[in-house]
Design an enzyme around this catalytic site. Sequence first.
Site, PDB file in Angstrom:
ATOM      1  N   CYS A 128      -2.854   0.984  -5.449  1.00 10.34           N
ATOM      2  CA  CYS A 128      -2.529  -0.335  -4.902  1.00 10.34           C
ATOM      3  C   CYS A 128      -1.495  -1.024  -5.780  1.00 10.34           C
ATOM      4  CB  CYS A 128      -3.774  -1.180  -4.650  1.00 10.34           C
ATOM      5  SG  CYS A 128      -4.775  -1.592  -6.075  1.00 10.34           S
ATOM      6  N   ARG A 129      -1.634  -2.302  -6.053  1.00  8.73           N
ATOM      7  CA  ARG A 129      -0.577  -3.100  -6.688  1.00  8.73           C
ATOM      8  C   ARG A 129      -0.290  -2.750  -8.137  1.00  8.73           C
ATOM      9  NH1 ARG A 129      -3.597  -7.496  -3.851  1.00  8.73           N
ATOM     10  NH2 ARG A 129      -2.406  -7.771  -1.941  1.00  8.73           N
TER      11      ARG A 129
END
Length: 180
Positions: A128-129
């Site tokens: 993810c981020r």
Amino acid sequence: MKLASSHLQELRGARLVETRRDGRFIFYRVADNDVVKLLVSLRLLAEQRLANVQETLQGYAHSRENMTTLGRRELIEKAESGEVIVIDVRPRDEFEAGHLPNARSEPIAELKKMIGKLPKSKEIVVYCRGAYCILSRDAVNSLRRKGYRATQLSEGISEWIAAGVRLVRGCKNSDERTSP
């Protein structure tokens, strides 16, 4: 909300973020990849030098056995050949703005609904981020509870950008792409 807005205005004034207006909404984005490199470098420096950050990391829910041992190049090659499935659990608009090569977009809520459609014969790598984004951890836990071999990248999209990896832009999942 006002505090975040004032912080974003300061960042805009320093030319670290850029804006786009859509009606009454203002969308912010990092000005360029050099800003991402700076942020990743600051995070790494804080992890190495600050005792309170080190203490926090020791208690953080990142478990090394949930992390993939694949390096960047090996992950890209295995995803390209179909040996592993790479899943990006960020919201779809973030995926469209830039994602890892051969990744597919499955935001966390959607992933939980379609878990049974993934092949259990392949390793699944989730990201993810950033290094501490809990979305990928939650996805790995959900997949493992259903019997999948799932691991999480120790890095997120920010670290890949900082390393100079060219991201793919657009909305198509890797399994929807056609060969050239």
